[in-house]
Structures are given as C-alpha cells and as structure tokens.
Design a protein around this motif. Structure first.
Motif, PDB file in Angstrom:
ATOM      1  N   ALA A  20       5.295  -0.948  18.305  1.00 56.26           N
ATOM      2  CA  ALA A  20       5.591  -2.231  19.329  1.00 56.26           C
ATOM      3  C   ALA A  20       6.676  -3.057  18.276  1.00 56.26           C
ATOM      4  O   ALA A  20       7.786  -3.597  18.831  1.00 56.26           O
ATOM      5  N   ARG A  21       6.361  -3.058  17.095  1.00 57.56           N
ATOM      6  CA  ARG A  21       7.298  -3.826  16.404  1.00 57.56           C
ATOM      7  C   ARG A  21       6.981  -3.545  14.855  1.00 57.56           C
ATOM      8  O   ARG A  21       5.961  -3.590  14.393  1.00 57.56           O
ATOM      9  N   ALA A  22       8.227  -3.059  14.139  1.00 61.69           N
ATOM     10  CA  ALA A  22       8.079  -2.644  13.021  1.00 61.69           C
ATOM     11  C   ALA A  22       9.106  -2.843  12.000  1.00 61.69           C
ATOM     12  O   ALA A  22      10.397  -3.018  12.650  1.00 61.69           O
ATOM     13  N   PRO A  23       9.181  -2.937  10.738  1.00 61.02           N
ATOM     14  CA  PRO A  23       8.284  -3.039  10.030  1.00 61.02           C
ATOM     15  C   PRO A  23       7.412  -4.218   9.902  1.00 61.02           C
ATOM     16  O   PRO A  23       7.996  -5.515  10.245  1.00 61.02           O
ATOM     17  N   GLN A  24       6.291  -4.204   9.578  1.00 51.61           N
ATOM     18  CA  GLN A  24       5.113  -5.533   9.443  1.00 51.61           C
ATOM     19  C   GLN A  24       4.491  -5.420   8.187  1.00 51.61           C
ATOM     20  O   GLN A  24       4.089  -4.484   8.006  1.00 51.61           O
ATOM     21  N   THR A  25       4.323  -6.447   7.645  1.00 54.42           N
ATOM     22  CA  THR A  25       3.201  -6.559   6.318  1.00 54.42           C
ATOM     23  C   THR A  25       1.803  -6.380   7.148  1.00 54.42           C
ATOM     24  O   THR A  25       1.490  -6.610   8.345  1.00 54.42           O
ATOM     25  N   ALA A  26       0.991  -6.193   6.232  1.00 50.51           N
ATOM     26  CA  ALA A  26      -0.578  -6.002   6.447  1.00 50.51           C
ATOM     27  C   ALA A  26      -1.092  -7.230   7.140  1.00 50.51           C
ATOM     28  O   ALA A  26      -1.903  -7.255   8.107  1.00 50.51           O
ATOM     29  N   ASN A  27      -0.866  -8.418   6.601  1.00 53.69           N
ATOM     30  CA  ASN A  27      -0.991  -9.731   7.192  1.00 53.69           C
ATOM     31  C   ASN A  27      -0.582  -9.869   8.614  1.00 53.69           C
ATOM     32  O   ASN A  27      -1.198 -10.632   9.494  1.00 53.69           O
ATOM     33  N   GLU A  28       0.767  -9.520   8.848  1.00 51.25           N
ATOM     34  CA  GLU A  28       1.222  -9.567  10.236  1.00 51.25           C
ATOM     35  C   GLU A  28       0.529  -8.704  11.117  1.00 51.25           C
ATOM     36  O   GLU A  28       0.474  -9.085  12.324  1.00 51.25           O
TER      37      GLU A  28
END
Lengths: 124, 124
Positions: A20-28
């Motif tokens: 759905a949305r990238a890139p993202q951090t683990a926390n996100e």
DNA sequence: CATAAAATATTACATCTGTAATCAAAAGTC
DNA sequence: GACTTTTGATTACAGATGTAATATTTTATG
C-alpha cells in the motif's frame, strides 16, 4: 511468470502494508498494524526479517533504520495465491469457484452491475 | 455454522476423494490418489490418521480394515477455506477478488453465459 | 496353533508458522 | 569516550505440515 515466495497468513498482513505504501521503516509498519492486529513489535520485526530472507521484501539502510519495500509485486503474489487456492479447494475448476462465491456471499446491486459489465466485455 | 477443522493442502486431496465417494478403505483412497500424486501409501495413511484425529474424517471398522468417511461436509469446508483465502489475500473484499479471477483466468463462452445468468438471478 | 501378511498406531524428522525474548551493534547523550 | 537507547540479528519454542519408517495388532494360512 515471476516466481514468488511462499507467504504465510501473518506475513500477508505485513506485505499488504508495504504494498500500500513503501518504503517504510519497521516502526511505521508496526504503527500501521497496531489497529488491525495485537502483535508485539518483536513479532512484526520477525516477520519483516523472514520476508527479507525469503525474498519478498528488500530494504535500504537509511540512516539509523532500514526502509523496507516489496521485492515482489502484489499482483504476482495474488495470482500465485489465487491459483494455489483454486487448485487446493476447487481442484482447479474456476467456474465452480466463482459460482460458490456468487451464491454464498452477499453482493450489492452495484457490484453485480460491475461484474456483469466485466462479463459483457468478455463476450467476443 | 459448523466449525470445521483446519485442513492442510495435502489433506484436501484426501478429503476430496472421500467427499466424492465414501466410505472407502485406506487402500481405495491410495488407489484413487495414485494417479494424481506420488505419495507413498504410508503418507496417505498418515494423512487419514491426522484427518480422523482432527475430526474431519470418521471410520467404521468393517471386517479387516477401516472404512473412512467424511465427518464434515465439503460445503462447510469450502466455505471456511474460501473465507480464509478472501481475508488473507484480498483483505476480505469480495468484488476485487471476483474481478481478479474474471480478468486473470480464461473463461469459455458457456462459462460466461452461466455466470451471467447467475448474476441475472441476483438482480432483484 | 505358529507364522506371515495386512492394516492401523506410534514415532521420526526437517521445515514452516505464530509469537516472542535475548543478543549485538550502532548511534545519540552526558 | 562510557552508557543508554534504538534497531536489526540470532535464538527459542511449540504446533502444523510434508513425507515417511517402524512397531504393534489383527487376520488369514499352513
């Protein structure tokens, strides 16, 4: 046909976040899953790790943390999972499967109209 | 809604044999699966056993051997597996799933006609 | 009846999954 | 620069699964 890795149920949840949305951090990713799941952030880190190992995700070291992103397309994974399901549950027979869903599940008038127009396009 | 046990991929093959015709002995099931699989009879015995243990099959001691038969209906299992798949791969959204199959897979004119008539019945 | 054949039950074992906890490394703080 | 905090890496552990092998029990045979 791109060969996609085997993605488990819990892993699908994670993949959907990143498709759905990238890139993202683990926390996100953890934040995105906080509502829909009860998983510990530890658990989500494990899933991210496994997905990287099996080639479903990539990451870019971005400062302090990783930025995760899909390494396989959603459509390829959906296709693979759909075929697997079709084969497993309906012995590969497409029409009985469609009939099942049309009979079993509720469809709104709009949805019915959409499906009819798709079938119309198929009629050649 | 009857609660159905979790049935694995290999176990589905065995269940389908017994849903198609039951009761059958282990050997008959092995014979039925000889073409479509490469499993050792040992493996099939194991699967039968597990399915009995998880409540998916029953058996009647019939002379020398058991006669196995389903303890859960195919339709209930199909329903459960279909929902699980729908949730896992499409986040529970029925129409996108149907659209996927209509777009992705080949349909014959007859099949299209059958599906259209089903949709017609739904239009009320 | 003793033994062999057949069928079920038990055990095996590696991999995958769900669900984390602990360890280690990097980076910011005093 | 030593220590704490953050983040990824490694380890844990039980249950499910694929894929059988071995053990035990029942039945047919000589």
């Amino acid at each position: 046909m791109p060969k996609v890795p085997q993605i488990s149920e819990a892993e699908w949840e994670v993949m959907r976040v990143l498709w759905a949305r990238a890139p993202q951090t683990a926390n996100e990713v953890c934040a995105a899953l906080a509502d829909s799941t009860t998983w510990s952030p530890r658990t989500i880190k494990t899933l991210l790790n496994r997905l990287v190992n099996k080639g479903a995700l990539k990451y870019k070291p971005q400062g302090r943390a990783y930025h995760y992103l899909p390494a396989v397309s959603e459509s390829a994974c959906v296709r693979a999972a759909s075929r697997s399901f079709l084969k497993r549950v309906f012995g590969g027979a497409l029409t009985p499967m469609l009939v099942h869903f049309l009979e079993e599940e509720k469809l709104s008038a709009d949805e019915i109209a959409e499906l009819r127009s798709m079938l119309d396009e198929r009629r050649d």
